[in-house]
Design a protein around this motif. Structure first.
Motif, short mmCIF file in Angstrom:
data_model
loop_
_atom_site.label_atom_id
_atom_site.label_comp_id
_atom_site.label_asym_id
_atom_site.label_seq_id
_atom_site.Cartn_x
_atom_site.Cartn_y
_atom_site.Cartn_z
N MET A 171 -3.93 13.59 2.60
CA MET A 171 -3.56 12.33 3.23
C MET A 171 -4.69 11.31 3.09
O MET A 171 -4.45 10.13 2.83
CB MET A 171 -3.23 12.56 4.71
N GLY A 224 -4.75 7.73 1.19
CA GLY A 224 -5.22 6.47 1.77
C GLY A 224 -6.17 5.77 0.83
O GLY A 224 -6.04 4.56 0.57
N PHE A 247 -5.69 8.10 8.02
CA PHE A 247 -4.59 8.94 7.52
C PHE A 247 -4.84 10.41 7.89
O PHE A 247 -3.96 11.11 8.35
CB PHE A 247 -4.45 8.80 5.99
#
Lengths: 505, 346
Positions: free
Chosen positions: B89, B93, B121
């Motif tokens: 994640m 980002g 994130f």
């Protein structure tokens, strides 16, 4: 005593010590078939220790045990079961997900995987249920049964194993009055079949109703054998309290001021098992007084202490300090407003066992000593060293792991931490439990010293002498309610004990 | 201040590594190679040239960052097995900020902004587990583990439908990369970022009320409540912060190494990071040493494969053995402590 009756269990001269504490001192008793023997005694009188010895959990240091006239050594609970001794503990030993049949399969010697056996067990359980009048659903998972039903499953379990010496450890503590009747009728049916029952309880009325004989334990000693029919309540209470007069010298009692600093109204709360243990408690604490809270274990003292210290949820009620209302179950709010708390559990609640002492010094502090926005470790260590020497905590120093301290030294450390904050109110939960005489004396002295500096103390204690010695008032709890209060100088231990048992208000 | 317990802990860790390597030697022998040659190419060879050392640092950065992140949860006696998902994640980002057009518009600012977004994130992804834990009592072990699968497939979806470039399932290159620390090597400023964050971690844990309270929650939940700490809040925060560090690891991986996002950007770092936290015993210096050792094993494994024919995946066997032996050592030493305590209470 009826000589025709056969002796089931006879113990003689049982002594058991834990460290310096003598839990059982030369105890003898005998149980005959077809009778109920009640065992009565205060908290810490040594009843549980004695029963654990009979059930094979502890080994006695001295003494002998005879089962049906034959001397034996009970090495384990399994052995006790084989010899026909069964015990219903206060905390049930059942697997919640399983029903009664499956729970009984667990202790039976046959394979738990066999369907046929389960059916056979079910059949014989139905037979036992009918014979003793035990009404319980054996197909329902135990966790869905009420507490009184679970107790019946425990009794079924013992009867299934064929036990004829049955120990019931405070069986009525968890029951409602109408449920007690059902239990008593089961007990009567068992004695009719020739089984012997040892019935442990604090409750006089029940003992008089159900038992044939009463043995009284106090301070680890057997101090009386009575035949129930011939005994009267006052005689029993006198035996329980012993006849020692508390020594009040050395403690300065001083009249509290008329200002209410701390109060609670209508407190109702659950215990951890979601049973309502506090049922409308009101309490007013005046400035600079020590209130002793007396009660038989399980009547709500632990929960009340936690509620007043802000660490337990309430169902209803309010708490206020100096007119300012505190939000229940918000410990930070209580700490900020000057409520000190000495919890009953020193390791794990009062301190983090793995922390070093100076780290534990920071617990329950509203403000940490800081320097440039960071914790000032030097200052923390310095403060804790000061407390360690002032309160005579025996340890290698502030870097010692808390878990390595003895109970007394850890308690002194916790006490110093709470008192150094000059709290308005100090909640003390069994502050001297398990301490030796010297440490206990030190703790009491510190509490009375704090009182002279204006701290009010709410003292929860199971030690009658302690309550009489240092409290200004004694408030008695029974079944989650305040049943009365007395000034120590104007009452007797017997009266307080009767109140604790709900005999008198 | 090294306490007796600390020394004992260090002893256990060293013993665990040693026993694991001995057990590993047996496996190498059984597969027909010489353990000494194998360990030489695995542990010494990666340090023999500047180019090789650069390769070690490529692994060192994400391992250290995830090790720190996992340590935050370990302090609260929680587990974060979701390093992989949180790192992905974070990488996402960084990628979203770094690729054109945003990357071009932001220029050099795309790096700090990218790191910040990666942090958010990662923190968000872990906070889901923190929320489930505090609100519903769901096991954070299961939730973080499952979130990994969701993260991998979500990244696949995004790559396939939105970021696909040149017909391959990977994102475009980000515009701005982290500058090199030493020209001519693969060592980037990511090393400095990671080391600074270790210092931040050390200060937070030792010198702030937050760190102290977090350790109290982990030490005894009842004592934490007694002490007036909002235990649920701390559970939640430790998860979120843990995720933030894993997110930073993702950003560092994109901007310091791979330059673009693929499904495998996070590699095995999520789990190796747990080994780092355990082996480093949550201690800042320990974490640095442990992540260096793990980085060495990872980058040395391919050299070992070419030199001796032992497959690269042997490192994973070795890592697993280390964890097993640490756990055994801890259990034995804690067991002794408990037995002693039990005796005292009675």
């Amino acid at each position: 005593m009826d000589n025709k009756k056969k002796s089931l269990l006879k113990i003689e001269g049982i002594t058991k010590t834990f460290g310096k504490v003598v839990a059982n001192d030369d105890i003898s008793l005998e149980l005959y078939e077809g009778e109920v023997l009640a065992l009565l005694g205060e908290n810490g009188a040594g009843k549980s220790t004695l029963m654990n010895i009979i059930y094979g959990i502890y080994r006695p240091d001295a003494g002998r045990i005879e089962i049906r006239g034959k001397e034996t050594k009970i090495a384990s609970p399994r052995y006790a079961l084989n010899k026909g001794i069964g015990m219903v503990h206060q905390h049930f030993m059942l697997v919640g997900r399983c029903n009664a049949i499956e729970n009984i399969c667990l202790i039976s010697k046959t394979s738990p995987f066999s369907l046929v056996n389960q059916k056979r067990i079910a059949a014989s359980l139905e037979e036992i249920k009918a014979r003793y009048g035990i009404d319980v659903d054996i197909h329902c998972p135990v966790e869905q049964l009420s507490i009184s039903m679970q107790q019946k499953v425990e009794i079924l379990k013992l009867l299934y194993t064929g036990a004829d010496i049955l120990i019931l450890d405070e069986p009525t503590a968890v029951l409602l009055p109408q449920e007690c009747e059902a239990l008593f009728s089961i007990i009567r049916n068992m004695t009719k079949e020739g089984k012997g029952v040892i019935f442990i309880s604090h409750k006089l009325d029940e003992i008089i109703e159900i038992s044939d004989r009463v043995d009284v334990l106090a301070h680890g000693k057997m101090c009386g054998h009575l035949i129930t029919k011939e005994a009267d309540k006052n005689a029993i209470v006198k035996m329980m309290s012993g006849d020692n007069v508390p020594d009040m010298s050395g403690y300065v009692k001083q009249k509290p001021q008329d200002e209410v600093v701390f109060s609670c109204r209508g407190i109702e709360a659950y215990d951890d098992r979601k049973a309502k243990t506090l049922d409308g408690v009101d309490l007013e604490v005046y400035k600079g007084e020590i209130i002793g809270i007396a009660g038989v274990e399980g009547n709500g003292q632990n929960e009340l202490a936690e509620v007043l210290a802000g660490v337990r949820k309430v169902i209803a009620g309010s708490i206020s300090i100096k007119g300012k209302s505190l939000r229940p179950n918000r410990p930070a709010d209580f700490i900020k407003n000057g409520v000190g708390y000495i919890p009953a559990e020193r390791n794990g609640v009062g301190t983090v066992p793995d922390f070093m002492l100076y780290e534990n010094w920071l617990l329950r502090k509203a403000h940490f000593p800081t320097k440039n926005g960071m914790i000032d470790t030097k200052q923390v260590v310095h403060q804790s060293i000061g407390a360690i020497s002032e309160y005579d905590v025996r340890t290698t120093g502030p870097l010692e792991r808390s878990a390595n301290l003895s109970g007394g030294n850890l308690q002194k450390f916790i006490l110093s931490r709470e008192l150094k904050k000059k709290p308005e109110v100090l909640i003390c939960s069994y502050p001297t439990r398990g301490l030796d005489v010297k440490a206990a004396c030190f703790v009491r002295n510190q509490i009375t010293k704090a009182k002279q500096e204006g701290t009010s103390t709410i003292l929860f204690s199971g030690d009658m002498e302690e309550l009489f010695t240092i409290s200004d008032r004694i408030v008695v709890l029974n079944r989650g309610k305040v049943v009365g209060e007395r000034v120590p100088e104007q009452t007797t231990q017997e009266e307080i004990i009767l109140m604790m048992m709900g005999e008198k208000a | 201040m090294i306490t007796k317990k600390g020394l004992q802990r260090i002893g256990i860790l060293l013993l665990a590594v040693l026993t694991a390597m001995l057990a590993g030697a047996v496996i190498i022998l059984l597969s027909g190679a010489n353990p000494l040659t194998a360990y030489y190419s695995m542990l010494v060879k990666p340090m023999t040239s500047l180019g090789n050392i650069g390769g070690v640092f490529i692994h060192f950065i994400p391992l250290l960052l995830i090790g720190i992140g996992v340590s935050f949860t370990f302090h609260a006696k929680l587990n974060n097995l979701g390093g992989q998902g949180q790192m992905l994640m974070g990488a996402l980002g960084m990628t979203l900020i770094g690729i054109p057009p945003i990357g071009e518009a932001l220029g050099a600012f795309s790096l700090p902004v990218g790191f910040l977004v990666a942090m958010i994130f990662g923190a968000f992804w872990a906070a889901i587990a923190g929320f489930m834990k505090t609100r519903f009592g769901a096991s954070e072990i299961v939730v973080t583990l499952m979130l990994n699968y969701i993260a991998v497939q979500a990244i696949n979806y995004i790559l396939f439908y939105h970021l696909r470039t040149d017909g391959e399932i990977r994102s475009p290159r980000i515009v701005k990369m982290l500058p090199k620390l030493f020209e001519g090597t693969r060592i980037t400023w990511g090393v400095v970022i990671a080391l600074v964050l270790v210092v931040v971690y050390a200060i937070v844990m030792a010198k702030t009320k937050f760190g102290f309270n977090l350790r109290t929650v982990g030490g005894s939940i009842k004592a934490a409540k007694y002490s007036g700490i909002n235990t649920k809040l701390y559970y939640f925060l430790s998860m979120a912060i843990s995720g933030a560090f894993c997110g930073i690891a993702g950003a560092a991986q994109i901007s310091g190494n791979t330059r673009r996002l693929t499904e495998s950007t996070a590699g095995d770092y999520g789990f190796s990071g747990i080994v780092v936290a355990m082996l480093g015993s949550l201690h800042p210096v320990g974490l640095v040493i442990a992540s260096f050792l793990m980085a060495l094993l990872t980058s040395g494994s391919s050299m070992m494969q070419t030199d001796t024919g032992i497959p690269e995946s042997f490192t994973q066997v070795l890592q697993a053995l280390i964890v097993l032996f640490i756990l055994m050592g801890m259990a034995i030493s804690d067991g002794k402590v408990k037995r002693r305590k039990g005796g005292k209470e009675k």
